[in-house]
Design an enzyme around this catalytic site. Sequence first.
Site, mmCIF file in Angstrom:
data_model
loop_
_atom_site.group_PDB
_atom_site.id
_atom_site.type_symbol
_atom_site.label_atom_id
_atom_site.label_comp_id
_atom_site.label_asym_id
_atom_site.label_seq_id
_atom_site.Cartn_x
_atom_site.Cartn_y
_atom_site.Cartn_z
ATOM 1 C CD GLU A 330 -3.133 -0.402 2.283
ATOM 2 O OE1 GLU A 330 -4.289 -0.836 2.202
ATOM 3 O OE2 GLU A 330 -2.756 0.310 3.234
ATOM 4 C CB CYS A 331 0.787 4.349 0.068
ATOM 5 S SG CYS A 331 1.135 6.101 -0.259
#
Length: 438
Positions: A330-331
């Site tokens: 994530e990210c």
Amino acid sequence: MNARAIIIGSPRSGSGKTTVALGLMRAFRRRGVQVKAAKAGPDYIDPAFHAAACGGDSVNLDSWAMPPDLLAFLLRQAQEDADLLIIEAAMGLFDGAGEVDGRRGAAADLAALFGIPVALVMDVSGQGQTAGAVACGFVHYDPRVRIAGVIANRVASGRHRLLVEQSLQRTGLPLLGALMRSGAPDLPERHLGLVQASEHQNLELLLDQLADAIERQADLDGLLTAAKPVESGPLSSNLSVALPPPAQRIALAQDEAFSFVYPHILAEWRRAGAEILPFSPLADQAPDPSCDLCWLPGGYPELHAGRLAASNIFLNGLRAFARKGAVHGECGGFMLLGQGMEDKQGVRHAMAALMGHETSFARRKLNLGYREARLMAECPLGPVGGMMRGHEFHYATVTPGNDEPLVDLVDGQGNLIGPSGGRRNKVTGTFFHVIAQQ
């Protein structure tokens, strides 16, 4: 225990909500009050400060991203074993997204849905009697949202305090605090918000200084009286889950580079029986090869890009893991899965090369806001077609590789953003941070 609760809100960002909320948490705790904390809306950094101030986890309560029954359940949990629940708002009190009443992500939604009063933190620098007019607008804007009083911040003098207090008399609101301009230390910031709690060398001293200022300049008894029991009502028998555990044994990257994971999601995984095994990429640790999944959360990998690029045990272990098990980023975790990362000085650092994209902080672009995602392939987030809500918040620019997209995104207003993220074999990633499935 049905704890009393109060929301610390404000007309806008930068008014001093976090400073006030942390000072109150620590001040009440020093009085022997069992304090718990929550953050309205999407935020990873403030809840870590809350946890340090209260001595326990802080939960996010997001009326846009969370189905109503999940929101009520998390609020009920947050009250357990507590005398007082302090909820810090995000941005301005009524700021949110979309048009669905009660599901806009605003702290005002929580106030209206659950009968939680609001202590309004107002930066009164540069104004006197006008403070009363601003507060009057908040009193009458939405009758379902009860403003319990005002905490004036950045007050210049005793005379200034008197002017503000007199102006509030016309609204019927009490002045619950007047914090002098030089009365409390500032919290250092960086591009995604505050510097993380774990990076402060003297965090306990800072929290005690904030509590000292609050005890001198705020009406703690008045604030405790203003807080009211939460009107949460009965819970649904078909309670939504935020995100089912994506595997039985999960290797979780966890250090100063990868710390952005929501406590309510980890708690749900543990309740369902999943085992979470943390490891530190910055300490050059590899994910446990006995795990079924490696989860790389967001954080600040761009601040540690050189160190990560040199962590050969971690990178080789991650590549070996990806040959047999699933990996999701994530990210910041998604950035690490790419070919390389360019730091703000323009220096490129090789990354895991498990996907084809490159990211850069030398060419910064703000990507910020709520997102609704539809899964374009089965992955650790769920099955094909699964819907979930969350957010993006990063400054990276991306040079795409040749990987297939992972999600189809729309923003908080329903505007199409389009395909995003990527997938390659058992490796998936996206800038999208999930908060809850829909």
